[in-house]
Design an enzyme around this catalytic site. Structure first.
Site, short mmCIF file in Angstrom:
data_model
loop_
_atom_site.label_atom_id
_atom_site.label_comp_id
_atom_site.label_asym_id
_atom_site.label_seq_id
_atom_site.Cartn_x
_atom_site.Cartn_y
_atom_site.Cartn_z
CG ASN A 46 -0.43 -0.22 2.52
OD1 ASN A 46 0.58 -0.88 2.68
ND2 ASN A 46 -1.08 0.35 3.53
CD GLU A 48 -1.49 4.74 4.55
OE1 GLU A 48 -1.01 5.60 5.32
OE2 GLU A 48 -2.23 3.81 4.95
CB CYS A 57 -5.17 -1.31 -1.84
SG CYS A 57 -6.50 -0.52 -0.93
CD GLU A 59 -5.34 -5.85 -1.49
OE1 GLU A 59 -4.69 -4.78 -1.32
OE2 GLU A 59 -6.25 -6.22 -0.74
CB CYS A 91 -10.81 -2.46 0.16
SG CYS A 91 -10.17 -1.75 -1.37
CB CYS A 94 -8.62 -4.42 -3.86
SG CYS A 94 -7.42 -3.11 -3.53
N1 THU Z 1 -5.32 -1.49 2.41
C1 THU Z 1 -4.73 -2.28 1.47
O1 THU Z 1 -3.61 -2.03 1.01
N2 THU Z 1 -5.43 -3.38 1.06
C2 THU Z 1 -6.63 -3.76 1.56
O2 THU Z 1 -7.20 -4.74 1.09
C3 THU Z 1 -7.21 -3.04 2.69
C4 THU Z 1 -6.64 -1.70 2.94
C5 THU Z 1 -4.55 -0.32 2.89
C6 THU Z 1 -5.10 1.03 2.48
C7 THU Z 1 -4.56 1.92 3.58
O3 THU Z 1 -3.24 2.30 3.23
C8 THU Z 1 -4.49 1.02 4.80
O4 THU Z 1 -4.55 -0.32 4.30
C9 THU Z 1 -5.60 1.24 5.79
O5 THU Z 1 -6.85 1.19 5.19
#
Ligand code: THU
Length: 136
Positions: A46, A48, A57, A59, A91, A94
């Protein structure tokens, strides 16, 4: 269900790469690893942003890395969430992107560590997938 060594190794790759997550806002690191039909593994984390909505994310990072290298024959995807104490599933955004490139029977494994895994398929986490008819 007994998990295969193939999927366990893939999860291990996701767990390793999660350390490279860029998550200074949530402090929630996520790593993903995708297995291709030739045995290649592509990873992602991920990433940010201080404009929160621009966060990508793990994935989607892995999928976009693979596609931008011309690789689309995915057979499985692993997601590791080491900062959680329960397995965190992909999520909604994704799931939609996974469904663009992977078949309904594609195996998905996710977990916070190797002793806390969920093994499933895209058809279970994203049923009633729509709009395939638009693909030319
Ligand atoms: N996140 C992911 O990378 N993948 C997921 O399936 C769930 C959420 C990340 C997004 C954000 O940077 C952090 O997790 C918190 O939501």
């Amino acid at each position: 269900m007994e998990i295969s060594s193939k999927l366990l190794n893939l999860f291990n790759e996701a767990e390793k790469i999660a350390k490279k997550a860029y998550a200074p806002y949530s402090n929630f690191r996520v790593g993903s690893a995708i297995l291709l039909d030739d045995g290649t593994v592509i990873t992602g984390v991920n990433v940010e942003n201080r404009s929160y909505g621009l966060t990508n994310c793990a994935e989607r990072t892995a999928i976009y890395k693979a596609v931008s290298e011309g690789k689309k024959n995915f057979v499985a995807i692993a997601i590791a969430t080491p900062d959680a104490d329960y397995p965190v599933s992909p999520c909604g955004a994704c799931r939609q992107v996974i469904s663009e490139f992977m078949k309904q029977e594609t195996e998905i494994v996710f977990g916070s560590n190797k002793d806390n895994l969920v093994l499933t398929k895209l058809s279970e986490v994203y049923p009633f997938d729509a709009l395939h008819e638009l693909k030319k």
